[in-house]
Write a protein that holds these residues in place. Structure first.
Motif, short mmCIF file in Angstrom:
data_model
loop_
_atom_site.label_atom_id
_atom_site.label_comp_id
_atom_site.label_asym_id
_atom_site.label_seq_id
_atom_site.Cartn_x
_atom_site.Cartn_y
_atom_site.Cartn_z
N PRO A 87 0.85 -1.20 0.00
CA PRO A 87 0.00 0.00 0.00
C PRO A 87 0.88 1.24 0.00
N TYR A 88 0.56 2.20 -0.85
CA TYR A 88 1.50 3.32 -0.99
C TYR A 88 0.82 4.65 -1.33
N TRP A 89 0.22 4.73 -2.53
CA TRP A 89 -0.24 6.02 -3.06
C TRP A 89 -1.56 6.44 -2.43
N LEU A 90 -1.67 7.72 -2.08
CA LEU A 90 -2.88 8.31 -1.53
C LEU A 90 -3.32 9.47 -2.41
N VAL A 91 -4.58 9.44 -2.86
CA VAL A 91 -5.14 10.53 -3.66
C VAL A 91 -6.57 10.77 -3.18
N TYR A 92 -6.92 12.02 -2.94
CA TYR A 92 -8.29 12.30 -2.51
C TYR A 92 -9.09 12.87 -3.68
N ASN A 93 -10.25 12.26 -3.97
CA ASN A 93 -11.15 12.71 -5.03
C ASN A 93 -12.25 13.53 -4.37
N SER A 94 -12.15 14.85 -4.48
CA SER A 94 -13.10 15.73 -3.79
C SER A 94 -14.49 15.64 -4.41
N SER A 95 -14.60 15.33 -5.69
CA SER A 95 -15.92 15.21 -6.32
C SER A 95 -16.68 14.02 -5.76
N GLN A 96 -15.97 12.92 -5.53
CA GLN A 96 -16.60 11.73 -4.97
C GLN A 96 -16.58 11.72 -3.45
N GLU A 97 -15.76 12.62 -2.87
CA GLU A 97 -15.53 12.65 -1.43
C GLU A 97 -15.04 11.29 -0.94
N LYS A 98 -14.00 10.79 -1.63
CA LYS A 98 -13.41 9.50 -1.29
C LYS A 98 -11.89 9.58 -1.37
N LEU A 99 -11.26 8.87 -0.45
CA LEU A 99 -9.83 8.66 -0.52
C LEU A 99 -9.56 7.43 -1.37
N TYR A 100 -8.59 7.53 -2.28
CA TYR A 100 -8.13 6.38 -3.06
C TYR A 100 -6.76 5.97 -2.53
N LEU A 101 -6.64 4.70 -2.19
CA LEU A 101 -5.37 4.11 -1.76
C LEU A 101 -5.01 3.02 -2.74
N SER A 102 -3.81 3.07 -3.27
CA SER A 102 -3.41 2.05 -4.24
C SER A 102 -2.03 1.50 -3.91
N ALA A 103 -1.77 0.34 -4.46
CA ALA A 103 -0.46 -0.30 -4.31
C ALA A 103 0.54 0.41 -5.21
N THR A 104 1.76 -0.08 -5.21
CA THR A 104 2.80 0.58 -6.00
C THR A 104 3.66 -0.45 -6.72
N THR A 105 4.24 0.01 -7.78
CA THR A 105 5.38 -0.68 -8.36
C THR A 105 6.62 -0.08 -7.72
N ASP A 106 7.80 -0.36 -8.24
CA ASP A 106 8.99 0.27 -7.69
C ASP A 106 8.92 1.78 -7.92
N ASN A 107 9.54 2.52 -7.04
CA ASN A 107 9.53 3.98 -7.14
C ASN A 107 10.77 4.52 -6.45
N ALA A 108 10.84 5.83 -6.30
CA ALA A 108 12.05 6.43 -5.76
C ALA A 108 12.34 5.99 -4.33
#
Length: 766
Positions: free
Chosen positions: A321-342
């Motif tokens: 679990p890694y990425w966090l993005v908030y969608n204000s139109s849906q009023e929902k937090l999106y949490l997603s997994a990751t591939t390799d990153n910095a």
């Protein structure tokens, strides 16, 4: 139109029910349960305890309550390594990855035993196994053993043997230690200088489980029974490899890796019999009603019940679990997994795309169908400005995915785009999707490509639909790293992110997408004329005024990208005054590795670090408002992967190496009152309307900011009387693109008091 009130410059539209139940400064833990992470299950007379992904859960058989047990409610630490239950005394021993130890009773009393954690010794202090005897808790450790008195819960004896002990137990009047290829035993009241002073039996080391006063089971790959007398008899019990061996009502129960079902071992004859069932972990209380409980990838359930799975509320991502993005139109937090990153350069191993949402009450698996099998995980989700229900993400090896209604409805790859590897994604202010490849090194692959806004949602996209502007010096040495953002004036900023690689800034033409200006920096000059250089750039985050905050291996700086094309371009190497009468200041987080930066409704910055926790600083960064770490707060870990501010309430979501937590922030508000009714017309603004948008219901001399759906301020106005007009153009004079916009109005008197704020939502169709 409907009115929504905010704290200073914040787009707060609706408070979620969960946030209403919390107070500012409070923390919420979000449990993580995944099938790939199941580690242990222990059935007791009244409870079933189970462990997954370092998170502890408990099911109450009487109330049917299924709860997460953590530092926020009962425990004294975060990441659980092991759980062991004393059925005779009704308590659970909990060991942690930092060597701390708790004892949790069924009535929720907790006793902390920090002696091992606080022991001033170098080397590994891991607890390998725990057994129980009358009044004693025996712990086999990586250096020897520790015995705790379970009346006073203090260390009664310990030995540093300089070797790892796989199992330690009191069997009758004997101390038994399993080390290397021998089982050592001797009288408990006899002091020994070394292991050689004890009797030994040749058998590979394993975990121990006492049978009676003279026999012990050893789980060393197979299960054997060893008699601790002169005969030293060793008898085979189970020629399988249990991952879990526990006492049961009539003997013992063994969960075996790669075997469906489990084995029961008769307590008298020690004969093993296989019982069919699902693949998982099994447990039966020695003093229970005979029910066997199972923990599988689907959750906790009674073994004889084909359905009835009990799953804890939380996110169930199996990979990282890694990425966090908030969608204000849906009023929902999106949490997603990751591939390799910095931050996690090897996270692609076995990674695949997983996406969960949180609406303030419950988590939901929204992982889209149709993801390329060869994708190897995903990078951050970016939401379409013209359709906030559609999002895009790039995979490591499977192209760019477009998602709508839980389905990948388009994949952009080498067959329909000028692509080689994965891309860093960002939308410009006209709603075009930019994809930048820091590792594009072939003539057939463009390092930069743009999908125009009118093609974003097209049913069919071909390679010729993409525009490939030439941006000089955009390349990099890695496909694992990279950061891109949209800053003030519509300027794009990109860094490949690898070792000592530069940043590139360009101003795209809104029609041709070709750069009107470009700038390239492998070092930056600050306000004092001093050079600022870095090993790695980890994040680029625009604030609400379009100022870009750059998190690096050497700290954090900020700059206005619209000024990057002049010879006297300077960055702000932010200084925090000491306020000690010396007139001196220190650079903000100087030399600290910065993983992520998020901006809240008051334009304050939440800065996540590598190992130093989370910092909250003022809008200009000159004041450190708070620091959150595992020593002074309930944050789970000090290594911060990502941070995200909820734009519809006052929550800040923090993804750490030890799980996700939510902080209920004050959003910098206070003393705010409502403005009079705020009206915006026309609304929506249709393509045939070329007049001025009128905003009324304001106080005289109100500051009015127009922000896009991402929170980026594209225009600032000042009212005369109670009204202001807007020509629907951004700071560059061009008409804004189709999308949802926020009208953020604020007012305070000359003394800085009597603050009034309000927000309206405006839809523009171009």
């Amino acid at each position: 139109m409907k009115r929504h009130f905010i704290s200073l410059f914040a787009a707060i539209i609706l408070l979620s029910l969960s946030a209403l139940a919390q107070t500012a400064g409070d923390w919420i833990y979000h449990a993580h349960f995944s099938g790939d992470g199941i580690a242990n299950v222990i059935d007791t007379r009244d409870m079933v305890y189970y462990l997954a992904n370092g998170n502890l859960f408990r099911y109450d058989k009487t109330t049917n309550e299924n709860e997460a047990i953590n530092r926020r409610n009962y425990l004294n630490d975060v990441r659980v390594e092991g759980i062991y239950y004393n059925h005779d005394r009704s308590y659970l021993v909990v060991t942690y990855d930092n060597y701390n130890i708790d004892v949790l009773f069924d009535d929720n009393r907790v006793v902390n035993m920090p002696e091992l954690k606080n022991a001033s010794m170098t080397g590994n202090k891991t607890v390998n196994d725990v057994t129980f005897a009358d009044g004693k808790i025996m712990m086999a450790t990586a250096f020897g053993y520790i015995c705790f008195d379970d009346n006073k819960f203090v260390v009664s004896s310990s030995r540093n043997l300089g070797v790892s002990v796989a199992g330690a137990a009191i069997v009758g009047d004997k101390l038994v230690l399993s080390v290397g290829d021998k089982l050592y035993h001797g009288a408990t009241d006899r002091y020994f200088e070394s292991l050689d002073d004890l009797k030994s039996i040749d058998i590979k080391a394993g975990k121990l489980l006492p049978v009676d006063d003279n026999r012990v089971l050893i789980n060393e790959g197979f299960v054997y029974c060893v008699t601790l007398d002169e005969s030293a008899t060793t008898t085979s019990v189970l020629e399988r490899t249990p991952v879990l061996l526990q006492r049961s009502r009539d003997g013992y129960i063994a969960s075996v890796k790669y075997v469906d079902g489990y084995y029961v071992i008769d307590g008298t004859t020690l004969r093993a019999t296989q019982v069919t069932g699902n693949r998982g972990l099994y447990s039966q209380s020695p003093d229970g009603d005979g029910t066997v409980w199972s923990l599988t990838s689907r959750g906790l359930h009674q073994a004889e019940d084909a359905e009835g799975y009990i799953v804890p509320e939380g996110y169930h991502i199996n990979t990282t679990p890694y990425w966090l993005v908030y969608n204000s139109s849906q009023e929902k937090l999106y949490l997603s997994a990751t591939t390799d990153n910095a931050v996690l350069p090897m996270a692609n191993e076995g990674a695949y795309t997983e996406v969960y949402t949180y609406d303030g009450e419950r988590w939901q698996d929204v992982t889209p169908e149709g993801i390329p099998i060869k994708g190897n995980g995903n990078h951050r989700l970016v939401f379409c400005p013209s359709d906030p229900d559609t999002y895009f993400f790039s995979t490591r090896a499977g192209g760019i995915c477009r998602v709508k209604d839980g389905q990948v409805n388009h994949v952009f790859d080498k067959d329909n785009s000028p692509m080689q590897y994965m891309r860093e994604l960002a939308f410009d202010r006209e709603g075009n999707l930019w994809a930048v490849d820091p590792y594009s090194n072939t003539s057939s692959s463009a390092p930069v490509m743009v999908l125009p806004s009118d093609k974003l949602l097209a049913t069919t996209v071909v390679e010729s639909d993409w525009v490939t502007p030439s941006i000089p010096n955009i390349g990099g040495r890695s496909i694992k790293r990279g950061a891109i953002c949209l800053g003030q004036g519509g300027n794009m900023v990109f860094s490949p992110g690898d070792y000592k690689e530069a940043i590139t800034i360009w101003a795209p033409d809104p029609t041709t997408h070709s750069p009107r200006n470009t700038a390239h920096y492998d070092e930056l000059i600050d306000q004092d004329g001093q050079s600022f250089m870095w090993r790695n750039v980890y994040c680029l985050t625009p604030d609400r005024d379009g100022i870009v905050w750059m998190g690096t291996s050497e700290g954090v700086v900020s700059f206005n990208p619209a000024q990057a094309y002049s010879g006297d371009f300077r960055i702000n190497h932010i200084k925090v005054p000491r306020n000690d009468g010396t007139g001196t200041a220190d650079y903000l987080l100087d030399g600290v590795k910065i993983h992520c930066i998020a901006v809240d409704g008051s334009n304050r910055k939440w800065i996540g670090t590598d190992g130093n926790g989370l910092f909250l600083v003022s809008a200009d960064g000159t004041q450190v408002i708070a620091q959150f770490n595992t020593s002074n707060s309930y944050i789970p870990g000090d290594d911060i992967y990502d941070v995200c501010c909820n734009t519809t309430n006052n929550s800040v979501y923090v993804m750490t190496d030890k799980g996700l937590a939510e902080f209920i922030s004050d959003v910098g508000g206070g003393g705010v009152v409502e403005m009079d009714e705020l009206f915006i017309y026309p609304n929506p603004v249709r393509p045939d309307f070329m007049g001025l948008v009128t905003i009324t219901g304001l106080e005289n001399n109100s500051i009015v900011k127009i922000a896009d759906s991402s929170g980026l301020v594209i225009k600032q106005l000042k009212s005369e009387g109670g009204t202001v007009t807007w020509d629907a153009c951004g700071n560059d004079g061009n008409r804004v693109s189709t999308g949802v916009y926020y009208v953020i109005a604020s007012y305070s008197d000359n003394a800085g008091g009597n603050a009034k704020q309000a927000i309206g939502k405006l839809v523009i169709v171009k």
